[in-house]
Design an enzyme around this catalytic site. Sequence first.
Site, PDB file in Angstrom:
ATOM      1  CB  ILE A  26      -0.953  -0.009   1.217  1.00 43.77           C
ATOM      2  CG1 ILE A  26      -2.013  -1.092   1.053  1.00 43.77           C
ATOM      3  CG2 ILE A  26      -1.643   1.337   1.380  1.00 43.77           C
ATOM      4  CD1 ILE A  26      -2.825  -1.340   2.295  1.00 43.77           C
ATOM      5  CG  ASP A  27       3.060   2.952   3.283  1.00 48.01           C
ATOM      6  OD1 ASP A  27       2.048   3.632   3.049  1.00 48.01           O
ATOM      7  OD2 ASP A  27       3.557   2.825   4.410  1.00 48.01           O
ATOM      8  CB  ALA A  28       4.685   0.254  -3.147  1.00 51.65           C
TER       9      ALA A  28
END
Lengths: 134, 90
Positions: free
Chosen positions: B62-64
Amino acid sequence: MTEERNSTSGLDSNKVFSKMLQWQLSATLVVVIIALIVSGSHAAISALAGGLSVTVGAYFASKIAQRSSKEAATVLVNLLKAEAVKIVIIVVLLFITFKVYKQLVPFALIAGLAAAALFSGAAMSKLDKTELEI
Amino acid sequence: MEALALIQAYTGVGIGLIIGLGAAGACIGIGIMCASFLEGAARQPEMIPQLQGKVFLLLGLIDASFIIGVGLAMMFAFANPLLSVVTAAN
C-alpha cells in the site's frame, strides 16, 4: 496445539521477511544491470541508491514488525511503528542521495526505488506455500 | 526569467499534490486494512501471528505508491527536468 502453531508461524514470518528482502535485492540488482547497460555507471549507482534505500528501510521495519504479542492492538501498533520507521529511513536516505550525489540520474533512481518497493509483495507467494505445508 | 519562476511555482504545487494525494490514498488503504485485521483478530485470536506477516507485506504494498510518489517529488524538487530544459534553451 495453538502454542505449537504460533511458534511455527513465528518462524515462518522470519522466513517471509527474509524472502521479502531477497526479492527486493534481486529486483534492485536487475534494475542496476539494465541501467548499467543502457545508461552507464552513474545510472547504475543511482538505481542502486534508490533500491538500497527501500531495502534498508524494509530491513529495519521488519526488525520492529517481528515483535510478537498475543494482543491484536499491540501487534497493530508495532506494525504501524515499523511502517513509520520505514518511511522515515527511506525519505532520509533519498534526501541524502539527492543532496550528496551530484552525477545522479533521477530516472534510474526512481526505477530502482519502484522495483524494490513493488517487489516486496512478491514474498506473499512464500507465505502461501508455508501455510500449505503446515 | 518569468518562465523560470512560473515553472518553479507550478512544480511546487505539483510536489504538494503528489505527496498530499499519495499520503491520503495510503492512509485510507492502511485504515481499511487495519480495521479488517482487528476484525479478523477479534473473530479468531489464534490467527494473529499468521495475519501479522500478511499485514506487514500488504502495508509495504500500500505504501509503495506513496514511496514512489515521494521519490518523484524529490526528483522534481532537487533535479527538476522541466527547469533544466528551460535553462539549457537560454
